[in-house]
Design a protein around this motif. Structure first.
Motif, mmCIF file in Angstrom:
data_model
loop_
_atom_site.group_PDB
_atom_site.id
_atom_site.type_symbol
_atom_site.label_atom_id
_atom_site.label_comp_id
_atom_site.label_asym_id
_atom_site.label_seq_id
_atom_site.Cartn_x
_atom_site.Cartn_y
_atom_site.Cartn_z
ATOM 1 N N LEU A 78 0.977 -1.590 0.600
ATOM 2 C CA LEU A 78 0.049 -0.293 -0.126
ATOM 3 C C LEU A 78 0.932 1.036 0.047
ATOM 4 N N GLU A 79 0.246 2.401 -0.044
ATOM 5 C CA GLU A 79 0.880 3.758 -0.062
ATOM 6 C C GLU A 79 1.177 4.220 1.169
ATOM 7 N N SER A 80 1.173 3.556 1.902
ATOM 8 C CA SER A 80 1.737 3.609 2.979
ATOM 9 C C SER A 80 2.652 2.991 3.770
ATOM 10 N N GLY A 81 2.734 2.134 2.912
ATOM 11 C CA GLY A 81 3.908 1.006 3.531
ATOM 12 C C GLY A 81 3.469 -0.436 4.321
ATOM 13 N N ASP A 82 2.392 -0.475 4.347
ATOM 14 C CA ASP A 82 1.747 -1.610 4.624
ATOM 15 C C ASP A 82 1.551 -2.589 3.661
ATOM 16 N N ARG A 83 1.832 -4.116 3.859
ATOM 17 C CA ARG A 83 1.615 -4.870 2.650
ATOM 18 C C ARG A 83 0.597 -6.098 3.231
ATOM 19 N N ARG A 84 0.262 -6.667 2.698
ATOM 20 C CA ARG A 84 -0.536 -7.518 3.203
ATOM 21 C C ARG A 84 -0.919 -8.606 1.697
ATOM 22 N N THR A 85 -0.809 -9.780 2.830
ATOM 23 C CA THR A 85 -0.036 -10.891 1.973
ATOM 24 C C THR A 85 -1.770 -12.078 2.184
ATOM 25 N N GLY A 86 -1.431 -12.833 0.859
ATOM 26 C CA GLY A 86 -3.223 -13.766 1.106
ATOM 27 C C GLY A 86 -2.252 -15.172 -0.305
ATOM 28 N N SER A 87 -3.701 -16.012 -0.073
ATOM 29 C CA SER A 87 -3.660 -16.695 -1.566
ATOM 30 C C SER A 87 -4.958 -16.361 -1.822
ATOM 31 N N LEU A 88 -4.982 -16.673 -4.345
ATOM 32 C CA LEU A 88 -5.350 -16.121 -4.919
ATOM 33 C C LEU A 88 -5.451 -17.645 -6.005
ATOM 34 N N GLY A 89 -6.239 -17.658 -6.539
ATOM 35 C CA GLY A 89 -6.303 -18.494 -7.983
ATOM 36 C C GLY A 89 -5.393 -17.484 -8.960
ATOM 37 N N ASP A 90 -5.154 -17.743 -9.512
ATOM 38 C CA ASP A 90 -4.180 -17.254 -11.005
ATOM 39 C C ASP A 90 -5.342 -15.931 -12.128
ATOM 40 N N GLU A 91 -6.786 -16.569 -12.029
ATOM 41 C CA GLU A 91 -7.367 -16.066 -13.176
ATOM 42 C C GLU A 91 -8.294 -15.037 -11.891
ATOM 43 N N SER A 92 -7.788 -15.410 -11.250
ATOM 44 C CA SER A 92 -8.599 -13.525 -9.888
ATOM 45 C C SER A 92 -7.935 -12.480 -10.934
ATOM 46 N N SER A 93 -9.111 -11.489 -10.822
ATOM 47 C CA SER A 93 -8.749 -10.418 -11.157
ATOM 48 C C SER A 93 -7.911 -9.483 -10.108
ATOM 49 N N LEU A 94 -7.536 -8.533 -10.663
ATOM 50 C CA LEU A 94 -7.153 -7.483 -9.925
ATOM 51 C C LEU A 94 -7.529 -6.811 -8.828
ATOM 52 N N LEU A 95 -9.030 -6.722 -9.271
ATOM 53 C CA LEU A 95 -10.115 -6.530 -8.378
ATOM 54 C C LEU A 95 -10.729 -7.485 -7.458
ATOM 55 N N GLU A 96 -10.654 -8.520 -7.593
ATOM 56 C CA GLU A 96 -10.675 -9.678 -6.418
ATOM 57 C C GLU A 96 -9.328 -9.129 -5.644
ATOM 58 N N VAL A 97 -8.170 -9.216 -5.681
ATOM 59 C CA VAL A 97 -7.188 -9.562 -5.188
ATOM 60 C C VAL A 97 -7.450 -8.216 -4.232
ATOM 61 N N VAL A 98 -7.525 -6.760 -4.315
ATOM 62 C CA VAL A 98 -8.139 -5.850 -4.293
ATOM 63 C C VAL A 98 -8.447 -5.936 -2.363
ATOM 64 N N ARG A 99 -9.819 -6.351 -3.285
ATOM 65 C CA ARG A 99 -11.161 -6.354 -2.450
ATOM 66 C C ARG A 99 -11.105 -7.845 -1.150
ATOM 67 N N ALA A 100 -9.421 -8.542 -1.482
ATOM 68 C CA ALA A 100 -9.486 -9.540 -0.352
ATOM 69 C C ALA A 100 -8.571 -9.231 0.313
ATOM 70 N N LEU A 101 -7.750 -8.871 -0.575
ATOM 71 C CA LEU A 101 -6.452 -8.078 1.091
ATOM 72 C C LEU A 101 -6.375 -6.996 1.317
ATOM 73 N N CYS A 102 -6.971 -5.817 0.463
ATOM 74 C CA CYS A 102 -7.117 -4.680 1.593
ATOM 75 C C CYS A 102 -8.402 -3.870 0.824
ATOM 76 N N PRO A 103 -9.375 -4.297 1.588
ATOM 77 C CA PRO A 103 -10.717 -3.488 0.609
ATOM 78 C C PRO A 103 -11.372 -2.421 1.448
ATOM 79 N N GLU A 104 -10.626 -2.108 2.250
ATOM 80 C CA GLU A 104 -10.620 -0.582 2.833
ATOM 81 C C GLU A 104 -10.103 0.237 1.958
ATOM 82 N N GLN A 105 -9.332 -0.116 0.916
ATOM 83 C CA GLN A 105 -8.464 1.419 0.177
ATOM 84 C C GLN A 105 -9.656 1.465 -0.976
ATOM 85 N N LEU A 106 -10.679 0.233 -0.964
ATOM 86 C CA LEU A 106 -11.993 0.625 -2.160
ATOM 87 C C LEU A 106 -13.040 1.355 -1.769
ATOM 88 N N ALA A 107 -12.746 2.090 -0.281
ATOM 89 C CA ALA A 107 -13.828 2.641 0.632
ATOM 90 C C ALA A 107 -14.796 3.843 0.541
#
Length: 206
Positions: A78-107
């Motif tokens: 993230l822009e703050s320097g924090d890092r979020r990690t997780g496991s997702l399928g390779d067909e996951s969209s970048l939107l799904e990645v953001v919603r899964a690992l850092c959903p507050e960024q889209l609030a």
């Protein structure tokens, strides 16, 4: 011809589409060194010599057949320097990645007015904007960036002005043209790459 910013994953995808192969079970290998190539890098950074011969082979590093959602280890910085990690399928969209690992960024209110969410990525350190705005995040998958099943990837989440990036960060480029594939002998066909270099297909036995 292959555009300099075309990823090797896109070259592989075009070659597999031409031959009716499953891109999920194929990889690219240098014809002379027999070394498997990193599909996430762009042609410009691939280091391929002029007239290099690249083979399409069955990729032993891919997940077993039928395992279409083998997990990738994903880290979002993230822009703050924090890092979020997780496991997702390779067909996951970048939107799904953001919603899964850092959903507050889209609030609502999470980004300055007039800004849109964006993802920066560079398979070999060539950091660039690969998607901006929710529509592009939705249509861009990990696989389309060359992220293989079971591999690890680091992307950076930023907010950019809706009309383009800040100084030093380019706006999202238009999708590169798909490589053209010229017909060749029955067992081998070549993909012209940036003038003199070429990519040949040699499908591995199933």
């Amino acid at each position: 011809p292959v555009a300099p910013n075309t990823t090797l994953r896109e070259v592989l995808s075009a070659a597999c589409t031409k031959r009716g192969l499953d891109v999920a079970t194929r990889g690219l290998r240098h014809g002379r060194t027999r070394k498997h190539l990193d599909l996430s890098i762009t042609f410009r950074l691939s280091g391929l010599d002029n007239n290099a011969l690249i083979e399409v082979v069955e990729d032993g590093h891919t997940a077993p057949r039928g395992s279409s959602q083998a997990p990738c280890r994903v880290a979002v910085q993230l822009e703050s320097g924090d890092r979020r990690t997780g496991s997702l399928g390779d067909e996951s969209s970048l939107l799904e990645v953001v919603r899964a690992l850092c959903p507050e960024q889209l609030a609502d209110g999470a980004m300055p007015a007039g800004h849109a969410p964006a993802i920066l990525y560079g398979g070999s350190g060539d950091l660039r904007v690969v998607a901006t705005g929710e529509d592009q995040l939705r249509s861009t998958t990990l696989a389309s960036l060359g992220v293989a099943r079971g591999s690890a990837v680091l992307v950076r989440f930023v907010s950019l002005p809706a009309e383009g990036g800040p100084e030093g960060i380019p706006a999202v480029p238009a999708p590169p043209p798909q490589p053209s594939i010229a017909d060749g002998p029955a067992q081998e066909r070549a993909v012209p790459c940036s003038g003199a270099a070429s990519v040949a297909e040699a499908a591995a036995e199933a």
